[in-house]
Design a protein around this motif. Structure first.
Motif, PDB file in Angstrom:
ATOM      1  N   ALA A 194       4.355   0.739  -0.883  1.00  0.00           N
ATOM      2  CA  ALA A 194       2.976   1.932  -0.525  1.00  0.00           C
ATOM      3  C   ALA A 194       3.008   1.864  -2.040  1.00  0.00           C
ATOM      4  CB  ALA A 194       4.110   2.405  -0.219  1.00  0.00           C
ATOM      5  N   GLN A 202      -0.478   0.673  -2.213  1.00  0.00           N
ATOM      6  CA  GLN A 202      -1.598   1.327  -1.936  1.00  0.00           C
ATOM      7  C   GLN A 202      -1.854   2.804  -1.791  1.00  0.00           C
ATOM      8  OE1 GLN A 202      -2.938  -1.045   0.664  1.00  0.00           O
ATOM      9  NE2 GLN A 202      -4.292   0.703   0.967  1.00  0.00           N
ATOM     10  N   ARG A 203      -1.417   3.981  -2.424  1.00  0.00           N
ATOM     11  CA  ARG A 203      -1.233   4.943  -2.637  1.00  0.00           C
ATOM     12  C   ARG A 203      -2.689   5.479  -3.702  1.00  0.00           C
ATOM     13  NH1 ARG A 203       3.714   6.120  -1.640  1.00  0.00           N
ATOM     14  NH2 ARG A 203       4.525   6.055  -3.905  1.00  0.00           N
TER      15      ARG A 203
END
Length: 58
Positions: A23, A26-27
């Motif tokens: 995550a 991805q950010r």
């Protein structure tokens, strides 16, 4: 500078750490801000390190 990494010190299971890490990546990939060239990033880090060293040597 601080880290928001959960790390193994907190005993986070591998699958939860993997999900957290993915995550975070991805950010970063979706961040619309322009990239900073490696040389500039390293110059900033070196300047920060030098400033800390200078303060300690006063």
């Amino acid at each position: 500078m601080t880290s928001d990494a959960p790390g193994t010190a907190q005993g986070l299971p591998d699958d939860e750490y993997d999900a957290w890490f993915r995550a975070k990546v991805q950010r970063a990939l979706q961040d619309p801000r322009p990239s900073i060239p490696h040389e500039e990033a390293m110059a900033r880090v070196e300047a920060t390190i030098q400033a800390i060293a200078d303060r300690r040597n006063r």
